[in-house]
Design an enzyme around this catalytic site. Structure first.
Site, PDB file in Angstrom:
ATOM      1  N   ARG A  15       4.567 -12.763  -7.191  1.00 54.68           N
ATOM      2  CA  ARG A  15       3.761 -11.995  -6.239  1.00 54.68           C
ATOM      3  C   ARG A  15       4.521 -11.805  -4.925  1.00 54.68           C
ATOM      4  NH1 ARG A  15      -1.565 -15.672  -6.445  1.00 54.68           N
ATOM      5  NH2 ARG A  15       0.076 -17.251  -6.663  1.00 54.68           N
ATOM      6  N   LYS A  75       2.245 -17.874  -1.353  1.00 54.40           N
ATOM      7  CA  LYS A  75       2.134 -19.312  -1.573  1.00 54.40           C
ATOM      8  C   LYS A  75       2.681 -20.081  -0.384  1.00 54.40           C
ATOM      9  CE  LYS A  75       0.701 -21.225  -4.535  1.00 54.40           C
ATOM     10  NZ  LYS A  75      -0.714 -21.703  -4.630  1.00 54.40           N
ATOM     11  N   TYR A  94      -1.621 -18.718   1.437  1.00 59.32           N
ATOM     12  CA  TYR A  94      -2.362 -19.830   0.835  1.00 59.32           C
ATOM     13  C   TYR A  94      -1.629 -21.125   1.172  1.00 59.32           C
ATOM     14  CZ  TYR A  94      -5.123 -16.685  -2.146  1.00 59.32           C
ATOM     15  OH  TYR A  94      -5.986 -15.723  -2.617  1.00 59.32           O
ATOM     16  N   HIS A  96      -3.553 -24.735   0.909  1.00 59.74           N
ATOM     17  CA  HIS A  96      -4.142 -25.868   0.167  1.00 59.74           C
ATOM     18  C   HIS A  96      -3.607 -27.196   0.715  1.00 59.74           C
ATOM     19  CE1 HIS A  96      -5.884 -23.021  -2.644  1.00 59.74           C
ATOM     20  NE2 HIS A  96      -4.702 -22.468  -2.818  1.00 59.74           N
ATOM     21  N   GLU A 118      -7.298 -19.536   2.015  1.00 60.80           N
ATOM     22  CA  GLU A 118      -8.392 -20.157   1.256  1.00 60.80           C
ATOM     23  C   GLU A 118      -9.510 -20.721   2.123  1.00 60.80           C
ATOM     24  OE1 GLU A 118      -5.473 -23.519   2.006  1.00 60.80           O
ATOM     25  OE2 GLU A 118      -5.332 -21.388   1.463  1.00 60.80           O
ATOM     26  N   ASP A 270      -4.421 -26.964  -7.581  1.00 61.69           N
ATOM     27  CA  ASP A 270      -3.748 -26.798  -6.287  1.00 61.69           C
ATOM     28  C   ASP A 270      -4.524 -27.459  -5.162  1.00 61.69           C
ATOM     29  OD1 ASP A 270      -5.808 -24.978  -6.260  1.00 61.69           O
ATOM     30  OD2 ASP A 270      -4.548 -23.209  -6.000  1.00 61.69           O
TER      31      ASP A 270
END
Length: 374
Positions: A15, A75, A94, A96, A118, A270
């Protein structure tokens, strides 16, 4: 503002943080976009398309990181990127962080503003930037689970749809949110015997309304989880607590009681995973076996369908990116409570309570942290 979009370097992460339409939206408002050469190739987007949209193609990722005031990614930064992050820089991706203490510490030490997709949350509790990838991951969970059930992949050799005269595969989904709903769409659509467990009775009623007899909605408690998981062919973990570690709903003991060749797919991996025996894997080595049960725990599942995922993600993220670029982080956060909830670290402060609690960090409310930098 100068916005940078480097190539993703996590294993088989195809991505990219922006599509040409997103670049055009930014450049049309006077912002400069630096795009690492080849960053969009994995999603089927050539450099030329970005140039037409107004981006400047840059040869090296280090140059993108060095010049950009805001980095837009997909990511979280991996260890080799920690040194590239700069004090005062905004990284929008993102993260996490509740499941990643080393990265959390690096962001705090480098005084980076970490805006996490997120944890951006609207007043009605929706997670608009998590939703598109949860939709993809939920659907993929059934797809990859069905493959892992094949005997050649270590599964018990069960076809989820069954055939006339032979039972259908049993799919148990933990969590009735976006992941669970999308898993149910595919599982029930394939003809599998599908059960969804959730603790929210209103959500169960909603799922019953939209799926009818195609699924079985069940109130989630330890006894019900044990009953259904023990007999499942495929278990999908789709439980989420925004920004926090996922609760462990399936113990190793329960996994050991499942039939050999059964499969678990933990979409929550994740965020630490909701199945005790799960740990993150990669697309290169996606599975491992514990107590005869095949575990698929790839932490970036949607990266495998990069073209679909990239466009779906940018549709959701570009609006907030424009606000951050147009107003700057401090003013954007002051004006938008949803965006303020996305800021996990700022100027050396941990500004998201669940992350602070996960790592025993001091917690600083975002309003207070903003006052530490002008």
């Amino acid at each position: 503002m100068i916005i940078g979009c480097p190539k993703e370097i996590k294993t088989r992460e195809y991505r990219v943080g922006l599509v040409p339409g997103g670049v055009a939206a930014l450049t049309s408002r006077g912002h400069q976009v630096l795009f690492e050469k080849g960053a969009g190739v994995g999603s089927g987007i050539a450099d030329a398309a970005y140039e037409v949209a107004g981006a400047k193609i840059v040869e090296k990722a280090a140059d993108v990181w060095a010049r950009a005031e805001m980095i837009v990614k997909v990511k979280e930064p991996v260890p080799s990127e920690y040194a590239l992050m700069r004090e005062g820089q905004t990284v929008y991706t993102y993260f996490h962080l509740a499941a990643d203490k080393p990265l959390s510490k690096a962001l705090l030490e480098r005084k980076v503003a970490a805006v996490a997709y997120e944890t951006i949350q609207t007043d009605d509790g929706q997670l608009p930037l998590l939703k598109p990838m949860s939709e993809v991951a939920g659907r993929m969970a059934v797809q990859v689970g069905a493959v892992q059930l094949e005997k050649e992949h270590g599964g018990k050799g069960v076809l989820l749809s069954g055939v006339p005269g032979v039972r259908r595969g049993k799919v148990v989904i933990l969590g009735g949110g976006t992941v669970g709903t999308n898993s149910a769409k595919l599982a029930s659509g394939m003809g599998a015997d599908t059960v969804i467990l959730d603790v929210n009775n209103n959500r169960l009623a909603y799922l019953d309304d939209i799926f009818g007899s195609r699924i079985t909605p069940v109130y989630s408690d330890p006894a019900q989880i044990a009953k259904y998981v023990r007999d499942a062919d495929l278990v999908i973990g789709g439980v989420l607590i925004p920004g926090a570690k996922a609760p462990k709903l399936v113990s190793e003991k329960l996994v050991s009681e499942m039939q050999e060749g059964s499969v678990v797919v933990d979409v929550a991996v994740d965020q630490g995973g909701c199945i005790e025996t799960c740990h993150p894997t990669t697309h290169d080595h996606p599975t491992y076996t514990v107590h005869g049960v095949v575990h698929y725990c790839v932490a970036n599942m949607p990266g495998a369908v990069a073209q679909t995922s990239t466009f779906a993600l940018t549709n959701a993220t570009v609006g907030y990116a424009l606000r951050l670029a147009d107003l700057g982080l401090i003013e954007a956060v002051k004006r938008d409570r949803s965006l303020a909830l996305g800021v996990n670290t700022f100027n050396g402060h941990c500004t998201y309570k669940a992350v602070a609690e996960a790592h025993d960090f001091d917690y600083t409310p975002i309003e207070k942290a903003l006052s530490t930098r002008r």
